[in-house]
Scaffold this active site. Sequence first.
Site, mmCIF file in Angstrom:
data_model
loop_
_atom_site.group_PDB
_atom_site.id
_atom_site.type_symbol
_atom_site.label_atom_id
_atom_site.label_comp_id
_atom_site.label_asym_id
_atom_site.label_seq_id
_atom_site.Cartn_x
_atom_site.Cartn_y
_atom_site.Cartn_z
ATOM 1 N N LEU A 36 0.835 -1.217 0.000
ATOM 2 C CA LEU A 36 0.000 0.000 0.000
ATOM 3 C C LEU A 36 0.863 1.257 0.000
ATOM 4 C CD1 LEU A 36 -2.950 -1.092 2.367
ATOM 5 C CD2 LEU A 36 -2.812 -1.208 -0.133
ATOM 6 N N THR A 126 7.460 -5.577 -18.561
ATOM 7 C CA THR A 126 7.115 -4.450 -19.427
ATOM 8 C C THR A 126 7.937 -4.426 -20.720
ATOM 9 O OG1 THR A 126 7.247 -2.030 -19.521
ATOM 10 C CG2 THR A 126 8.744 -3.092 -18.017
ATOM 11 N N TYR A 150 13.689 2.937 -13.857
ATOM 12 C CA TYR A 150 12.539 2.014 -13.795
ATOM 13 C C TYR A 150 12.779 0.804 -14.680
ATOM 14 C CZ TYR A 150 8.075 -0.044 -15.192
ATOM 15 O OH TYR A 150 7.075 -0.944 -15.499
ATOM 16 N N SER A 153 15.456 -1.505 -13.521
ATOM 17 C CA SER A 153 15.052 -2.316 -12.364
ATOM 18 C C SER A 153 14.151 -3.464 -12.809
ATOM 19 C CB SER A 153 14.310 -1.459 -11.338
ATOM 20 O OG SER A 153 15.114 -0.376 -10.946
ATOM 21 N N LYS A 154 13.222 -3.172 -13.738
ATOM 22 C CA LYS A 154 12.358 -4.243 -14.238
ATOM 23 C C LYS A 154 13.197 -5.299 -14.971
ATOM 24 C CE LYS A 154 8.470 -4.627 -14.133
ATOM 25 N NZ LYS A 154 7.584 -5.283 -13.099
ATOM 26 N N ASN A 179 1.970 -0.294 -22.919
ATOM 27 C CA ASN A 179 1.272 0.659 -22.033
ATOM 28 C C ASN A 179 -0.189 0.287 -21.823
ATOM 29 O OD1 ASN A 179 3.655 2.250 -22.970
ATOM 30 N ND2 ASN A 179 2.674 3.800 -21.686
ATOM 31 N N ASN A 249 2.243 10.493 -28.784
ATOM 32 C CA ASN A 249 1.556 11.098 -27.638
ATOM 33 C C ASN A 249 0.649 12.241 -28.077
ATOM 34 O OD1 ASN A 249 2.778 9.331 -25.869
ATOM 35 N ND2 ASN A 249 4.539 10.668 -25.529
HETATM 36 P P1 NAD Z 1 0.747 0.494 -9.877
HETATM 37 O O1 NAD Z 1 1.833 1.459 -9.578
HETATM 38 O O2 NAD Z 1 -0.623 0.979 -10.144
HETATM 39 O O3 NAD Z 1 0.631 -0.550 -8.661
HETATM 40 C C1 NAD Z 1 1.748 -1.148 -8.043
HETATM 41 C C2 NAD Z 1 1.262 -1.836 -6.780
HETATM 42 O O4 NAD Z 1 2.389 -2.465 -6.146
HETATM 43 C C3 NAD Z 1 0.669 -0.872 -5.752
HETATM 44 O O5 NAD Z 1 -0.508 -1.422 -5.213
HETATM 45 C C4 NAD Z 1 1.759 -0.776 -4.686
HETATM 46 O O6 NAD Z 1 1.258 -0.504 -3.389
HETATM 47 C C5 NAD Z 1 2.377 -2.173 -4.769
HETATM 48 N N1 NAD Z 1 3.759 -2.230 -4.268
HETATM 49 C C6 NAD Z 1 4.781 -1.383 -4.577
HETATM 50 N N2 NAD Z 1 5.898 -1.766 -3.922
HETATM 51 C C7 NAD Z 1 5.575 -2.869 -3.204
HETATM 52 C C8 NAD Z 1 6.306 -3.727 -2.347
HETATM 53 N N3 NAD Z 1 7.603 -3.507 -2.074
HETATM 54 N N4 NAD Z 1 5.677 -4.784 -1.784
HETATM 55 C C9 NAD Z 1 4.353 -5.007 -2.036
HETATM 56 N N5 NAD Z 1 3.605 -4.227 -2.825
HETATM 57 C C10 NAD Z 1 4.215 -3.163 -3.420
HETATM 58 O O7 NAD Z 1 1.287 -0.412 -11.064
HETATM 59 P P2 NAD Z 1 0.558 -1.024 -12.339
HETATM 60 O O8 NAD Z 1 0.528 -0.007 -13.411
HETATM 61 O O9 NAD Z 1 -0.669 -1.704 -11.915
HETATM 62 O O10 NAD Z 1 1.645 -2.103 -12.781
HETATM 63 C C11 NAD Z 1 1.623 -3.429 -12.244
HETATM 64 C C12 NAD Z 1 2.775 -4.223 -12.855
HETATM 65 O O11 NAD Z 1 2.647 -4.259 -14.269
HETATM 66 C C13 NAD Z 1 4.148 -3.615 -12.574
HETATM 67 O O12 NAD Z 1 5.049 -4.670 -12.343
HETATM 68 C C14 NAD Z 1 4.514 -2.888 -13.854
HETATM 69 O O13 NAD Z 1 5.909 -2.847 -14.017
HETATM 70 C C15 NAD Z 1 3.853 -3.783 -14.881
HETATM 71 N N6 NAD Z 1 3.438 -3.122 -16.134
HETATM 72 C C16 NAD Z 1 2.678 -1.983 -16.100
HETATM 73 C C17 NAD Z 1 2.243 -1.398 -17.297
HETATM 74 C C18 NAD Z 1 1.404 -0.152 -17.308
HETATM 75 O O14 NAD Z 1 1.217 0.429 -18.380
HETATM 76 N N7 NAD Z 1 0.854 0.309 -16.203
HETATM 77 C C19 NAD Z 1 2.616 -1.979 -18.532
HETATM 78 C C20 NAD Z 1 3.401 -3.136 -18.522
HETATM 79 C C21 NAD Z 1 3.794 -3.702 -17.319
HETATM 80 O O1 DAU Z 2 5.365 0.649 -21.629
HETATM 81 C C1 DAU Z 2 4.872 0.098 -20.430
HETATM 82 C C2 DAU Z 2 5.083 1.100 -19.331
HETATM 83 O O2 DAU Z 2 4.123 2.128 -19.523
HETATM 84 C C3 DAU Z 2 4.965 0.523 -17.931
HETATM 85 O O3 DAU Z 2 5.971 -0.427 -17.742
HETATM 86 C C4 DAU Z 2 5.084 1.635 -16.879
HETATM 87 O O4 DAU Z 2 4.899 1.121 -15.576
HETATM 88 C C5 DAU Z 2 4.045 2.688 -17.164
HETATM 89 O O5 DAU Z 2 4.208 3.766 -16.261
HETATM 90 C C6 DAU Z 2 4.159 3.182 -18.590
HETATM 91 O O6 DAU Z 2 5.369 3.951 -18.783
HETATM 92 P P1 DAU Z 2 5.397 5.271 -19.687
HETATM 93 O O7 DAU Z 2 6.524 6.118 -19.266
HETATM 94 O O8 DAU Z 2 5.278 4.929 -21.124
HETATM 95 O O9 DAU Z 2 3.977 5.898 -19.220
HETATM 96 P P2 DAU Z 2 3.547 7.394 -18.869
HETATM 97 O O10 DAU Z 2 2.068 7.372 -18.707
HETATM 98 O O11 DAU Z 2 4.350 7.980 -17.770
HETATM 99 O O12 DAU Z 2 3.912 8.179 -20.195
HETATM 100 C C7 DAU Z 2 3.389 7.789 -21.458
HETATM 101 C C8 DAU Z 2 3.966 8.732 -22.506
HETATM 102 O O13 DAU Z 2 3.431 10.039 -22.285
HETATM 103 C C9 DAU Z 2 5.475 8.874 -22.412
HETATM 104 O O14 DAU Z 2 6.016 8.999 -23.719
HETATM 105 C C10 DAU Z 2 5.678 10.163 -21.635
HETATM 106 C C11 DAU Z 2 4.470 10.988 -22.037
HETATM 107 N N1 DAU Z 2 3.993 11.898 -20.987
HETATM 108 C C12 DAU Z 2 3.759 11.405 -19.748
HETATM 109 C C13 DAU Z 2 3.295 12.231 -18.743
HETATM 110 C C14 DAU Z 2 3.038 11.667 -17.357
HETATM 111 C C15 DAU Z 2 3.750 13.239 -21.285
HETATM 112 O O15 DAU Z 2 3.958 13.704 -22.436
HETATM 113 N N2 DAU Z 2 3.307 14.064 -20.293
HETATM 114 C C16 DAU Z 2 3.060 13.618 -19.027
HETATM 115 O O16 DAU Z 2 2.651 14.414 -18.163
#
Ligand code: NAD
Ligand code: DAU
Length: 341
Positions: A36, A126, A150, A153-154, A179, A249
């Site tokens: 959380l 990702t 980020y 780390s992934k 995304n 974008n």
């Molecule tokens: P999010 O940031 O919405 O949620 C992350 C969750 O992990 C949160 O509930 C947070 O409390 C929990 N968390 C963080 N650190 C923790 C820890 N040390 N122990 C336990 N819980 C912890 O993330 P999301 O967008 O739902 O992404 C989920 C997964 O999918 C991530 O691994 C992300 O890398 C991957 N992913 C996300 C996207 C995207 O576009 N959002 C795309 C591809 C992959």
């Molecule tokens: O590609 C998968 C990834 O997508 C996930 O692994 C990540 O957890 C998730 O956060 C996301 O990463 P991005 O950096 O692509 O997402 P974000 O929404 O931050 O940004 C999407 C695109 O929009 C990126 O090119 C940056 C741009 N952007 C983002 C923000 C927040 C803007 O132009 N303005 C903004 O304010």
Amino acid sequence: MESLLITGGAGFIGSNFVHYVLEKYPSCRVVVYDKLTYAGNLDNLRDAAGDPRYSLVRGDICDETLVEEVVCEHEIDAIVNFAAETHVDRSILEPGSFIQTDVYGTHVLLEVVRKLGLQRMLHVSTDEVYGSVTDGSSVETDNLLPNSPYSASKAGGDLMCRAYHVTYGVPVVITRASNNFGPHQYPEKVIPLFITNALDDKPLPLYGDGLNVRDWLYVLDHCEAIDLMLREGQDGEVYNVGADRELTNLELTQTILDMMGKPSSLIQHVEDRPGHDRRYSLDSSKIRKLGWRTRHRFEDALEGTVRWYTDNRWWWEKLKAGDFESYYHEQYGTRRVLADS
Ligand code: NAD
Ligand code: DAU
């Protein structure tokens, strides 16, 4: 698999997955294990709270003793790992927690799977691990060339999964998705940020020239892919999950504004994100051969998402008023507005 530990299940994709599983599998029990952090939100799990098949443990995936205890107590069959620090801009401000959770935390989960002999771990990763893709699309065997703290780390977490499979035979499967968008996404990410800003007639801060390309996957299509790979993926294998819906974008922003009936003058070009990857693109033929495909049309899903944020101000207004306010100020208060906006 009757009993799942869903780490990070209070976040965006994790909570969507919890609801998906509870609906699809009447006899499946889920335990959400979540630290959380600012991104973990129990409002996301409100609808599951009364279900006897659901329980919640607040905990850190880096805490091996607690993870082990929970796995034993709930007789867990498999772990689905969503837990991560996920926002690229935050990783640029403060990389340490990303390394801790996304690399070390992944290792802890693998260790528990190994020690207790669980049936499987599905590790959610990702497209960003492949780095920026100028031409063509990434396949699963491509080199990992991450560019942000980020994505590095992934990539570290993914390589731990690989090493645990090769060295100890741990039954782990990795998915790498593009995304995601949909309901319950924290309003720091571009789609919910831009929708909620536009609802309040605030500027939409578009980074650089706005020509970076992302491939947009609806969260429920991602959940289906994760579920399929959890059950039918091959141990030690990686599966790309892309939507083949690449947009700049700028195109994305204009589409959102058009759907909302808001003017383009809300777009404000701001200084670029350092190390900003130009394009991601996934070749998803491997998972498609196993029967997965996107079932949601991009425009319909985006419209539904706009509607969800419009109808659920209670969900995001308090997030934007809380911790987000100081983060947003740090992020954009110092970001230069570019002259041509
Ligand atoms: P999010 O940031 O919405 O949620 C992350 C969750 O992990 C949160 O509930 C947070 O409390 C929990 N968390 C963080 N650190 C923790 C820890 N040390 N122990 C336990 N819980 C912890 O993330 P999301 O967008 O739902 O992404 C989920 C997964 O999918 C991530 O691994 C992300 O890398 C991957 N992913 C996300 C996207 C995207 O576009 N959002 C795309 C591809 C992959
Ligand atoms: O590609 C998968 C990834 O997508 C996930 O692994 C990540 O957890 C998730 O956060 C996301 O990463 P991005 O950096 O692509 O997402 P974000 O929404 O931050 O940004 C999407 C695109 O929009 C990126 O090119 C940056 C741009 N952007 C983002 C923000 C927040 C803007 O132009 N303005 C903004 O304010």
